[in-house]
Scaffold this active site. Structure first.
Site, PDB file in Angstrom:
ATOM      1  N   ALA A  65     -21.102 -60.654  15.089  1.00  0.00           N
ATOM      2  CA  ALA A  65     -21.690 -61.580  16.058  1.00  0.00           C
ATOM      3  C   ALA A  65     -20.573 -62.077  16.967  1.00  0.00           C
ATOM      4  O   ALA A  65     -19.397 -62.078  16.582  1.00  0.00           O
ATOM      5  CB  ALA A  65     -22.347 -62.741  15.324  1.00  0.00           C
ATOM      6  N   GLU A 111     -24.238 -55.758   9.305  1.00  0.00           N
ATOM      7  CA  GLU A 111     -25.623 -56.160   9.012  1.00  0.00           C
ATOM      8  C   GLU A 111     -26.608 -55.399   9.902  1.00  0.00           C
ATOM      9  O   GLU A 111     -27.699 -55.036   9.462  1.00  0.00           O
ATOM     10  CB  GLU A 111     -25.756 -57.674   9.201  1.00  0.00           C
ATOM     11  CG  GLU A 111     -24.956 -58.433   8.149  1.00  0.00           C
ATOM     12  CD  GLU A 111     -24.792 -59.912   8.480  1.00  0.00           C
ATOM     13  OE1 GLU A 111     -24.274 -60.220   9.574  1.00  0.00           O
ATOM     14  OE2 GLU A 111     -25.182 -60.749   7.661  1.00  0.00           O
TER      15      GLU A 111
HETATM   16  N1  CAA Z   1     -16.657 -61.909  18.615  1.00  0.00           N
HETATM   17  C1  CAA Z   1     -16.102 -62.106  19.822  1.00  0.00           C
HETATM   18  N2  CAA Z   1     -15.049 -61.395  20.278  1.00  0.00           N
HETATM   19  C2  CAA Z   1     -14.548 -60.445  19.461  1.00  0.00           C
HETATM   20  C3  CAA Z   1     -15.061 -60.197  18.189  1.00  0.00           C
HETATM   21  C4  CAA Z   1     -16.183 -60.977  17.762  1.00  0.00           C
HETATM   22  N3  CAA Z   1     -16.794 -60.786  16.576  1.00  0.00           N
HETATM   23  N4  CAA Z   1     -14.329 -59.218  17.601  1.00  0.00           N
HETATM   24  C5  CAA Z   1     -13.402 -58.861  18.498  1.00  0.00           C
HETATM   25  N5  CAA Z   1     -13.530 -59.592  19.625  1.00  0.00           N
HETATM   26  C6  CAA Z   1     -12.708 -59.542  20.841  1.00  0.00           C
HETATM   27  C7  CAA Z   1     -11.340 -60.173  20.622  1.00  0.00           C
HETATM   28  O1  CAA Z   1     -11.430 -61.559  20.769  1.00  0.00           O
HETATM   29  C8  CAA Z   1     -10.529 -59.500  21.688  1.00  0.00           C
HETATM   30  O2  CAA Z   1     -10.832 -60.111  22.922  1.00  0.00           O
HETATM   31  P1  CAA Z   1      -9.604 -60.557  23.903  1.00  0.00           P
HETATM   32  O3  CAA Z   1      -8.946 -59.253  24.278  1.00  0.00           O
HETATM   33  O4  CAA Z   1     -10.314 -61.235  25.036  1.00  0.00           O
HETATM   34  O5  CAA Z   1      -8.714 -61.442  23.087  1.00  0.00           O
HETATM   35  C9  CAA Z   1     -11.129 -58.083  21.737  1.00  0.00           C
HETATM   36  O6  CAA Z   1     -12.419 -58.187  21.137  1.00  0.00           O
HETATM   37  C10 CAA Z   1     -10.310 -57.075  20.942  1.00  0.00           C
HETATM   38  O7  CAA Z   1     -10.146 -57.587  19.630  1.00  0.00           O
HETATM   39  P2  CAA Z   1      -8.695 -57.710  18.917  1.00  0.00           P
HETATM   40  O8  CAA Z   1      -7.641 -57.931  19.932  1.00  0.00           O
HETATM   41  O9  CAA Z   1      -8.829 -58.733  17.840  1.00  0.00           O
HETATM   42  O10 CAA Z   1      -8.567 -56.240  18.320  1.00  0.00           O
HETATM   43  P3  CAA Z   1      -7.753 -55.808  17.008  1.00  0.00           P
HETATM   44  O11 CAA Z   1      -7.780 -54.325  17.022  1.00  0.00           O
HETATM   45  O12 CAA Z   1      -6.452 -56.498  16.942  1.00  0.00           O
HETATM   46  O13 CAA Z   1      -8.631 -56.351  15.772  1.00  0.00           O
HETATM   47  C11 CAA Z   1     -10.664 -56.722  14.534  1.00  0.00           C
HETATM   48  C12 CAA Z   1      -9.913 -55.810  15.533  1.00  0.00           C
HETATM   49  C13 CAA Z   1      -9.989 -56.663  13.164  1.00  0.00           C
HETATM   50  C14 CAA Z   1     -12.094 -56.182  14.432  1.00  0.00           C
HETATM   51  C15 CAA Z   1     -10.652 -58.187  15.038  1.00  0.00           C
HETATM   52  O14 CAA Z   1     -11.094 -58.198  16.393  1.00  0.00           O
HETATM   53  C16 CAA Z   1     -11.580 -59.086  14.268  1.00  0.00           C
HETATM   54  O15 CAA Z   1     -11.229 -59.510  13.188  1.00  0.00           O
HETATM   55  N6  CAA Z   1     -12.747 -59.417  14.850  1.00  0.00           N
HETATM   56  C17 CAA Z   1     -13.684 -60.354  14.229  1.00  0.00           C
HETATM   57  C18 CAA Z   1     -14.440 -59.743  13.063  1.00  0.00           C
HETATM   58  C19 CAA Z   1     -15.327 -60.780  12.434  1.00  0.00           C
HETATM   59  O16 CAA Z   1     -14.904 -61.798  11.944  1.00  0.00           O
HETATM   60  N7  CAA Z   1     -16.665 -60.507  12.468  1.00  0.00           N
HETATM   61  C20 CAA Z   1     -17.678 -61.429  11.937  1.00  0.00           C
HETATM   62  C21 CAA Z   1     -18.243 -62.268  13.048  1.00  0.00           C
HETATM   63  S1  CAA Z   1     -19.314 -63.557  12.470  1.00  0.00           S
HETATM   64  C22 CAA Z   1     -20.805 -62.794  12.155  1.00  0.00           C
HETATM   65  O17 CAA Z   1     -20.975 -61.611  12.365  1.00  0.00           O
HETATM   66  C23 CAA Z   1     -21.897 -63.686  11.599  1.00  0.00           C
HETATM   67  C24 CAA Z   1     -23.108 -62.997  11.093  1.00  0.00           C
HETATM   68  O18 CAA Z   1     -23.183 -62.613   9.941  1.00  0.00           O
HETATM   69  C25 CAA Z   1     -24.277 -62.831  11.946  1.00  0.00           C
END
Ligand code: CAA
Length: 257
Positions: A65, A111
């Site tokens: 999300a 999911e």
């Molecule tokens: N939401 C919003 N933006 C996101 C995102 C997310 N879930 N995942 C990645 N992005 C964005 C980053 O903020 C980044 O944007 P900027 O360049 O503007 O900073 C861009 O995508 C690239 O991401 P990274 O620079 O972080 O890329 P990376 O290769 O270093 O890392 C990753 C990749 C490990 C997937 C890391 O992005 C990450 O941990 N993302 C979040 C994953 C997460 O926590 N997901 C769960 C979300 S909550 C949810 O889903 C609730 C539910 O159950 C419904």
């Protein structure tokens, strides 16, 4: 027509939906999910579509999300304007859906993939429910569908410790049906979708419905449910055609009736 997804009809009978926020790793914003829901409903209503494939890109199916869209929300906002309500549209879709997953498949992305009927993965696919790192838990079935798929122990590790499964681990734990190289995983998913789309459409939809009921009902109820759908299919032209074609040693010609 859409800003955050791309749709395509692929002959014969497959609706392809590509999540398309590559810079954000296909983070599932409310806008993207609204478009995904609309595209799914459209394909579901189109009799030419016998199977749907949802995919992302090589780097990410979806990284969850959109954290930025919900970071400042309060519990009341989440209740009154529950974004997850819109996500649930996928569970109303009767057409079989395949998730073709590569790269990050995390949180809501995992999911979403689990809300599909079959998952085909590339070798680089990585599945996780890392919400715990954000101080929350999964909110779109990650504690439920994941536990059904991989069992309690692995689900607990994923939900409580943020363990991420690589493609092989995901297949080992029955989350994923097939793993293919990056170059071919989408084609293979489309091939499988085409194979499903070539079946009698009502039987395919009822097969999906019956299998899904296995997660909702107790065995005796599920068996009754299955029996009723089985009996109902004898009211279809396609049942007559399928059995006649078998007896006459020819290919059936389905009409979807
Ligand atoms: N939401 C919003 N933006 C996101 C995102 C997310 N879930 N995942 C990645 N992005 C964005 C980053 O903020 C980044 O944007 P900027 O360049 O503007 O900073 C861009 O995508 C690239 O991401 P990274 O620079 O972080 O890329 P990376 O290769 O270093 O890392 C990753 C990749 C490990 C997937 C890391 O992005 C990450 O941990 N993302 C979040 C994953 C997460 O926590 N997901 C769960 C979300 S909550 C949810 O889903 C609730 C539910 O159950 C419904």
């Amino acid at each position: 027509m859409y800003d955050f997804i791309k749709t395509e009809f692929i002959e014969p009978g497959v609706g392809l939906i590509r999540l398309n926020r590559p810079k954000e790793l296909n983070a599932l914003s409310p806008e993207l999910m609204a478009e995904l829901g609309a595209a799914l409903v459209d394909f579901d209503a189109d009799e030419a579509v016998g199977a749907i494939v949802i995919t992302g890109n090589e780097r990410a199916f979806a990284a969850g999300a959109d954290i930025k869209a919900m970071a400042n929300a309060g519990a009341i906002d989440m209740i009154l304007d529950d974004p997850i309500d819109d996500w649930s549209q996928i569970h109303q879709i009767t057409t079989p859906i395949i998730a073709a997953v590569s790269g990050h498949c995390l949180g809501g992305g995992c999911e979403l993939a689990m809300s599909c009927d079959i998952i085909v993965a590339s070798e680089s696919a990585r599945f996780g429910q890392p919400e715990i790192n954000l101080g929350i838990i999964p909110g779109f079935g990650g504690t439920q569908r994941l536990t059904h798929a991989v069992g309690k122990g692995i689900a607990m590790e994923m939900v409580l410790a943020g363990r991420v499964l690589d493609a092989e681990e995901a297949r080992h734990h029955d989350l994923v049906n097939h793993i293919y190289p990056l170059e071919t995983y989408l084609d293979e998913a489309l091939k499988l979708a085409a194979k499903i789309a070539a079946q009698a459409p009502l039987a395919a939809r009822m097969g999906k419905e019956a299998v899904n009921q296995a997660f909702e009902l107790r065995l005796a109820q599920g068996l009754t449910y299955e029996r009723r759908l089985f009996q109902m299919l004898f009211a279809t032209t396609d049942q007559k055609e399928g059995m006649a074609a078998f007896i006459e040693k020819r290919k059936p010609l389905w009409t979807g009736r």
